[in-house]
Design a protein around this motif. Structure first.
Motif, PDB file in Angstrom:
ATOM      1  N   UNK A   1      -7.855  16.950 -19.157  1.00 49.43           N
ATOM      2  CA  UNK A   1      -9.127  16.325 -18.694  1.00 49.43           C
ATOM      3  C   UNK A   1      -9.326  14.842 -19.387  1.00 49.43           C
ATOM      4  N   UNK A   2      -9.520  13.672 -18.713  1.00 49.29           N
ATOM      5  CA  UNK A   2      -9.885  12.476 -19.322  1.00 49.29           C
ATOM      6  C   UNK A   2     -10.927  11.808 -18.723  1.00 49.29           C
ATOM      7  N   UNK A   3     -11.394  10.757 -19.157  1.00 53.00           N
ATOM      8  CA  UNK A   3     -12.622   9.992 -18.783  1.00 53.00           C
ATOM      9  C   UNK A   3     -12.151   9.560 -17.435  1.00 53.00           C
ATOM     10  N   UNK A   4     -12.939   8.904 -16.653  1.00 51.85           N
ATOM     11  CA  UNK A   4     -12.540   8.119 -15.357  1.00 51.85           C
ATOM     12  C   UNK A   4     -12.516   6.796 -15.750  1.00 51.85           C
ATOM     13  N   UNK A   5     -11.898   5.954 -14.580  1.00 51.72           N
ATOM     14  CA  UNK A   5     -11.622   4.621 -14.695  1.00 51.72           C
ATOM     15  C   UNK A   5     -12.575   3.772 -15.244  1.00 51.72           C
TER      16      UNK A   5
ATOM     17  N   UNK B   1     -17.047   3.108 -15.419  1.00 55.59           N
ATOM     18  CA  UNK B   1     -18.496   3.796 -15.561  1.00 55.59           C
ATOM     19  C   UNK B   1     -18.897   3.963 -13.804  1.00 55.59           C
ATOM     20  N   UNK B   2     -18.735   3.051 -13.161  1.00 54.76           N
ATOM     21  CA  UNK B   2     -18.815   3.403 -11.686  1.00 54.76           C
ATOM     22  C   UNK B   2     -18.173   4.393 -11.223  1.00 54.76           C
ATOM     23  N   UNK B   3     -17.305   4.621 -11.716  1.00 52.87           N
ATOM     24  CA  UNK B   3     -16.264   5.928 -11.037  1.00 52.87           C
ATOM     25  C   UNK B   3     -17.110   7.258 -11.066  1.00 52.87           C
ATOM     26  N   UNK B   4     -17.949   7.228 -12.039  1.00 52.13           N
ATOM     27  CA  UNK B   4     -18.636   8.597 -11.926  1.00 52.13           C
ATOM     28  C   UNK B   4     -19.823   8.525 -11.004  1.00 52.13           C
ATOM     29  N   UNK B   5     -19.619   9.405  -9.883  1.00 49.67           N
ATOM     30  CA  UNK B   5     -20.203   9.699  -8.886  1.00 49.67           C
ATOM     31  C   UNK B   5     -20.457  10.810  -8.110  1.00 49.67           C
ATOM     32  N   UNK B   6     -21.257  11.070  -7.049  1.00 41.28           N
ATOM     33  CA  UNK B   6     -21.201  12.104  -6.299  1.00 41.28           C
ATOM     34  C   UNK B   6     -20.778  11.782  -4.849  1.00 41.28           C
ATOM     35  N   UNK B   7     -19.919  12.203  -4.203  1.00 40.89           N
ATOM     36  CA  UNK B   7     -19.377  11.945  -3.040  1.00 40.89           C
ATOM     37  C   UNK B   7     -19.848  13.072  -2.005  1.00 40.89           C
ATOM     38  N   UNK B   8     -20.393  12.637  -0.958  1.00 38.37           N
ATOM     39  CA  UNK B   8     -20.701  13.604   0.373  1.00 38.37           C
ATOM     40  C   UNK B   8     -19.647  14.557   1.006  1.00 38.37           C
TER      41      UNK B   8
END
Length: 381
Positions: free
Chosen positions: A235-239, A241-248
């Protein structure tokens, strides 16, 4: 104190001592050239731009490796920098002293990366640009460290990348991908087509990041599965900060995931998608996806991996009238500019909207006028 003295052979010897007491000397045929050199050295000392001539003797590889070791980079970024330098840069300028590298040397490096030769394939313009940026950053650090007086990365021309417009897959192509991949990956195809997750994000989804019950099913994207240089995954960090999200999650995705979870034993914190019990690295996925990619007729225009399904998801949102900001948020883009650069051609352009606006008024008015004319004409007969 700096001094100039003529030797018995007529050559002028100019010398000075630096702040450490070390003596530096050069020889000139003309006295005025020796004087000019000393004046330039004195000026550089006064302005704080003085560089010890010996400081640039370190090789590019030696300095670059020291620079890499001191940087605070994410593992994925550090691996990328190491790979670019080792594969594309060190074979060309790695053994050269920093002070010997000229702008023409860097231009030659760019040319070599951009063209085929000696069994090498030409690199994509975007790869050349990213590699050059790493080299340029290293030379900027060398200037700050007083290894060089200036960087050789000046006026270097890079290959131009042609703009490629994403061509969305058809529903038939998506269905072909779903039906052709191994059983363990069918729900993965539906997930990416229905959420637009990036490959690493989708392959890194664990069961505890998915909410399938209730009125608002969704997937939380807060990390990704990263493939390391030795073919391992972690596991690694996302691309961004905006990539951290909740998708319906649409109902079709919920149904596919429920069926997938029922068919496979997955721990509460286990990866949703594995192959033969192992995390799916990018090379392994590329191999597993090969047959489906060929069957569906994927191309460079559509994308040849999971990104093709990401484009498909974006095209659906745009087709049904979602705004740029909504598409940006769902895809995890850092800015609306990134979204528009990739998908602007899929939104109806202003010409279309102008025609629709005028037609909606004038065509209706024309129809009313025609009915009125017909009514008057029938009344006069």
């Amino acid at each position: 104190m700096p001094s100039i003295k003529q030797r018995d052979d007529g050559v002028w010897r100019a010398r000075y001592r630096d702040a450490t007491g070390r003596e530096h000397a050069r020889h000139f045929k003309l006295k005025r050239d020796a004087q000019r050199w000393l004046e330039e050295v004195s000026a550089s000392v006064v302005t704080g731009q003085y560089v010890d001539p010996r400081a640039g003797r370190v090789t590019f590889r030696e300095y670059a490796e020291g620079w890499r070791a001191s940087q605070v980079h994410r593992k994925q970024t550090a691996d990328s920098y190491e790979s670019r330098l080792r594969r594309h840069v060190y074979p060309v300028i790695g053994s050269m002293p920093l002070a010997s590298i000229r702008p023409s040397t860097i231009q030659g490096l760019v040319k070599r990366m951009s063209t085929e030769g000696d069994g090498r394939a030409a690199l994509a313009p975007s790869t050349v640009e990213l590699t050059y940026k790493v080299v340029s950053t290293i030379f900027k650090a060398a200037v700050r460290d007083k290894r060089l007086s200036e960087s050789p990365c000046i006026d270097v021309r890079l290959p131009k990348a042609g703009k490629t417009r994403a061509t969305p897959l058809t529903l038939e192509q998506v269905a072909t991908l779903r039906d052709t991949v191994p059983d363990e990956l069918r729900a993965l195809i539906v997930l990416v087509a229905g959420t637009g997750l990036r490959p690493g994000e989708a392959l890194g989804v664990t069961r505890d990041r998915v909410r399938l019950l209730g009125r608002n099913p969704a997937v939380t994207v807060d990390r990704q599965l990263v493939t390391r240089a030795k073919g391992t995954a972690e596991f690694g960090p996302l691309k961004t900060e905006a990539s951290d999200r909740v998708v319906p999650l649409p109902r079709v995705v919920v149904a596919a995931l429920n069926e997938h979870i029922a068919a496979h034993e997955i721990a509460d914190d286990g990866l949703l998608f594995t192959y033969r019990g192992q995390p799916i690295t990018r090379p392994r996925f590329w191999h597993l996806f090969a047959e489906a990619r060929e069957a569906a007729g994927l191309t460079e225009a559509t994308g040849t991996g999971l990104h093709a399904l990401r484009h498909y998801y974006a095209s659906l949102l745009i087709r049904f009238g979602e705004s740029v900001k909504t598409v940006q948020a769902r895809l995890g883009h850092a800015s609306a500019t990134e979204t528009l650069d990739t998908y602007s051609h899929l939104w109806p352009d202003s010409d279309d909207r102008t025609r629709d606006a005028v037609d909606s008024v004038l065509l209706a008015d024309s129809a009313d006028s025609l009915r009125t004319t017909r009514h008057k004409a029938s009344g006069n007969t």
